[in-house]
Design an enzyme around this catalytic site. Structure first.
Site, PDB file in Angstrom:
ATOM      1  CB  SER A 143      -1.018  -0.008   1.180  1.00 36.15           C
ATOM      2  OG  SER A 143      -1.605   1.314   1.123  1.00 36.15           O
ATOM      3  CE1 TYR A 157      -3.712  -2.003   5.058  1.00 33.47           C
ATOM      4  CE2 TYR A 157      -3.107   0.289   4.546  1.00 33.47           C
ATOM      5  CZ  TYR A 157      -3.472  -0.849   4.027  1.00 33.47           C
ATOM      6  OH  TYR A 157      -3.629  -1.398   2.690  1.00 33.47           O
TER       7      TYR A 157
HETATM    8  P1  NAP Z   1     -11.361  -6.095   0.541  1.00 32.69           P
HETATM    9  O1  NAP Z   1     -12.323  -5.597  -0.643  1.00 32.69           O
HETATM   10  O2  NAP Z   1     -11.553  -5.794   2.031  1.00 32.69           O
HETATM   11  O3  NAP Z   1     -10.977  -7.712   0.451  1.00 32.69           O
HETATM   12  C1  NAP Z   1     -10.059  -8.152   1.302  1.00 32.69           C
HETATM   13  C2  NAP Z   1     -10.095  -9.693   0.919  1.00 32.69           C
HETATM   14  O4  NAP Z   1      -9.079 -10.340   1.834  1.00 32.69           O
HETATM   15  C3  NAP Z   1     -11.488 -10.243   1.213  1.00 32.69           C
HETATM   16  O5  NAP Z   1     -11.459 -11.401   0.168  1.00 32.69           O
HETATM   17  C4  NAP Z   1     -11.152 -10.991   2.658  1.00 32.69           C
HETATM   18  O6  NAP Z   1     -12.081 -12.297   2.773  1.00 32.69           O
HETATM   19  C5  NAP Z   1      -9.662 -11.304   2.458  1.00 32.69           C
HETATM   20  N1  NAP Z   1      -8.992 -11.503   3.937  1.00 32.69           N
HETATM   21  C6  NAP Z   1      -9.234 -10.558   4.766  1.00 32.69           C
HETATM   22  N2  NAP Z   1      -8.454 -11.212   5.875  1.00 32.69           N
HETATM   23  C7  NAP Z   1      -8.098 -12.207   5.732  1.00 32.69           C
HETATM   24  C8  NAP Z   1      -7.420 -13.244   6.369  1.00 32.69           C
HETATM   25  N3  NAP Z   1      -7.131 -13.118   7.503  1.00 32.69           N
HETATM   26  N4  NAP Z   1      -7.233 -14.401   5.682  1.00 32.69           N
HETATM   27  C9  NAP Z   1      -7.445 -14.565   4.802  1.00 32.69           C
HETATM   28  N5  NAP Z   1      -8.134 -13.796   3.826  1.00 32.69           N
HETATM   29  C10 NAP Z   1      -8.612 -12.578   4.421  1.00 32.69           C
HETATM   30  O7  NAP Z   1      -9.796  -5.417   0.241  1.00 32.69           O
HETATM   31  P2  NAP Z   1      -9.310  -4.790  -1.105  1.00 32.69           P
HETATM   32  O8  NAP Z   1      -9.306  -3.162  -0.961  1.00 32.69           O
HETATM   33  O9  NAP Z   1      -9.365  -5.369  -2.268  1.00 32.69           O
HETATM   34  O10 NAP Z   1      -7.631  -5.198  -0.934  1.00 32.69           O
HETATM   35  C11 NAP Z   1      -6.898  -6.054  -1.179  1.00 32.69           C
HETATM   36  C12 NAP Z   1      -5.299  -5.679  -0.668  1.00 32.69           C
HETATM   37  O11 NAP Z   1      -4.928  -4.511  -1.297  1.00 32.69           O
HETATM   38  C13 NAP Z   1      -5.243  -5.671   0.771  1.00 32.69           C
HETATM   39  O12 NAP Z   1      -4.046  -6.313   1.174  1.00 32.69           O
HETATM   40  C14 NAP Z   1      -5.161  -3.996   1.029  1.00 32.69           C
HETATM   41  O13 NAP Z   1      -4.338  -3.752   2.328  1.00 32.69           O
HETATM   42  C15 NAP Z   1      -4.443  -3.717  -0.192  1.00 32.69           C
HETATM   43  N6  NAP Z   1      -4.729  -2.313  -0.488  1.00 32.69           N
HETATM   44  C16 NAP Z   1      -5.975  -1.709  -0.873  1.00 32.69           C
HETATM   45  C17 NAP Z   1      -6.101  -0.480  -0.946  1.00 32.69           C
HETATM   46  C18 NAP Z   1      -7.495   0.101  -1.239  1.00 32.69           C
HETATM   47  O14 NAP Z   1      -7.860   1.280  -1.067  1.00 32.69           O
HETATM   48  N7  NAP Z   1      -8.595  -0.423  -1.396  1.00 32.69           N
HETATM   49  C19 NAP Z   1      -5.172   0.364  -0.937  1.00 32.69           C
HETATM   50  C20 NAP Z   1      -3.889  -0.008  -0.790  1.00 32.69           C
HETATM   51  C21 NAP Z   1      -3.623  -1.246  -0.356  1.00 32.69           C
HETATM   52  P3  NAP Z   1     -13.209 -12.224   3.573  1.00 32.69           P
HETATM   53  O15 NAP Z   1     -14.175 -11.173   2.942  1.00 32.69           O
HETATM   54  O16 NAP Z   1     -13.729 -13.717   3.222  1.00 32.69           O
HETATM   55  O17 NAP Z   1     -13.089 -11.977   4.813  1.00 32.69           O
END
Ligand code: NAP
Length: 248
Positions: A143, A157
């Site tokens: 991130s 985070y």
């Molecule tokens: P999201 O929509 O919240 O999806 C998170 C995913 O991770 C879901 O499939 C969830 O499964 C799974 N998950 C959460 N905790 C877990 C665990 N302990 N073990 C296994 N699976 C787990 O997130 P996203 O925005 O797509 O983000 C994906 C990645 O990008 C993350 O690493 C996040 O930190 C990074 N990121 C996101 C952003 C942003 O603005 N969106 C920015 C920078 C980085 P369940 O739903 O079944 O719990």
């Protein structure tokens, strides 16, 4: 036999978008999820509707035994692993560091940092030449928080993602002669459910003025960068950390 990609947290958001991109590129796809089986099943059904091979497996990445079971299921159902996308991650509610509980801090690092390390270990044992593997590619989802620090929002985070950046740099060198490339993407503010899970459903729109492009990204834009890093087009790229952040 198709290449096989395992995408942690592939049930929604960036992970689900990546599953679609890599399936279209010819990969068989294992998506993992932690709680939402219906969401993971619906991603798999959509992939299968395009004739891709796909499976959903429940596993909490913070538990090394569940991680090993996840990779074993992927081996058994899809075959030899060739790509790991360490995408599963979490945020907490907006808070100052002194107000965060020890349990929150431990959970943040257990999921975002240790979870990534555990999955890398399992992938290395399957892909690295020293273990008889055919090689492959790891992409860690970090991130921009790791370089901005997320003050007064979630420095826990940000720090947990700093560990992911450093892991990417070191592991890329450790595996450079083992036929395994290791890279990371560093998304900025992407319009997914993660913001609501941290108690800020309007975060992506609210913070848009801070983004040079003046808009949040979409999951598909991050997935495109991941797809390139996994592909043979990136064959000389390892240890790279690619910002996908609209200039932020
Ligand atoms: P999201 O929509 O919240 O999806 C998170 C995913 O991770 C879901 O499939 C969830 O499964 C799974 N998950 C959460 N905790 C877990 C665990 N302990 N073990 C296994 N699976 C787990 O997130 P996203 O925005 O797509 O983000 C994906 C990645 O990008 C993350 O690493 C996040 O930190 C990074 N990121 C996101 C952003 C942003 O603005 N969106 C920015 C920078 C980085 P369940 O739903 O079944 O719990």
């Amino acid at each position: 036999m198709a290449d096989v990609a395992l995408i942690t947290g592939g049930s929604r958001g960036i992970g689900a978008a990546t599953a679609h991109k890599l399936a279209a590129a010819g990969f068989a796809i294992c998506v993992s999820y932690r709680t939402d089986r219906a969401a993971a099943d619906s991603v798999v059904a959509a992939l299968q509707a395009t004739n891709a091979r796909a499976v959903a497996v429940q596993a909490d990445v913070s538990d090394p035994d569940q991680v090993e079971a996840l990779f074993n299921r992927c081996d058994a159902e899809l075959g030899t692993l060739s790509a790991l996308i360490n995408n599963a991650g979490m945020v907490g509610d907006k808070a100052r560091l002194e107000d965060m509980s020890a349990a929150r801090l431990e959970r943040m690092f257990a999921v975002n940092s240790l979870g990534t390390l555990f999955c890398c270990q399992a992938a290395i044992r399957r892909m690295a030449a020293r273990h008889g593997g055919r090689g492959g590619s790891i992409v860690n989802v970090s991130s921009v928080a790791s370089r901005i620090g997320s003050p007064a929002e979630y420095v826990d985070y940000a720090a947990s993602k700093g560990a992911v950046d450093t892991l990417t740099l070191g592991l890329a060198k450790e595996l450079a002669t083992e036929r395994v490339r290791v890279n990371a993407v560093r998304p900025g503010i992407i319009d997914t459910d993660i913001h609501a899970s941290g108690g800020q459903p309007d975060r992506a729109e609210r913070l848009s003025p801070l983004i040079p492009m003046q808009r949040p990204g979409i999951a598909d834009e991050v997935a495109s960068a991941i797809e390139w890093l996994v592909s043979a087009a990136a064959s000389y790229t390892t240890g790279a950390i690619l910002d996908v952040s609209g200039g932020r």
